[in-house]
Design an enzyme around this catalytic site. Sequence first.
Site, short mmCIF file in Angstrom:
data_model
loop_
_atom_site.label_atom_id
_atom_site.label_comp_id
_atom_site.label_asym_id
_atom_site.label_seq_id
_atom_site.Cartn_x
_atom_site.Cartn_y
_atom_site.Cartn_z
CG HIS A 149 12.84 14.21 11.31
ND1 HIS A 149 13.92 13.49 11.73
CD2 HIS A 149 12.55 15.07 12.32
CE1 HIS A 149 14.28 13.89 12.94
NE2 HIS A 149 13.45 14.85 13.32
CD GLU A 189 -1.38 -2.58 1.44
OE1 GLU A 189 -2.02 -3.56 1.02
OE2 GLU A 189 -0.31 -2.70 2.07
#
Length: 160
Positions: free
Chosen positions: A106, A79
């Site tokens: 991040h 996925e």
Amino acid sequence: MTTPRIHLGTDHAGMELSAHLIQHLTASGYQVVDHGPKSYDAEDDYPVFCIHAAQAVMQDTEAGVFALGIVLGGSGNGEQIAANKVKGIRAALVWNQETAKLAREHNDANVVAVGGRQHSVQEATELIETFLREPFSEAERHVRRIAKIAAFEQSGEISD
């Protein structure tokens, strides 16, 4: 932080988790758009649902709407791969609180992938909530790195 619109796609292995998340996230104030599947089929092809969810995230983003995506499967690997084929998508497979937090902080990931067969419904919900709540840090080094990825996506070339 603005509450994002959520685009969700899954396969048969993530349908139970998907149904829970739609209910849970809607009750928590999110607008959730379900990209399927609508019924259980053990032979379904997850790329269709995950790519549709990822495309919707990008369409919203391009229209100035803050949107994030969730893609679910047995492991979350396929996925994530499917979602990452959509230009502009940064899908992150998360498996604990730290990876969920860092994906947003991040990497400014805009899609989270979770393996429905890897976590309890409660654990998966907590991972997704962590992802959805965490803002991007805007730190220069992270902005620079994401820009390099985006430039490669456009040109096929990487710069130092």
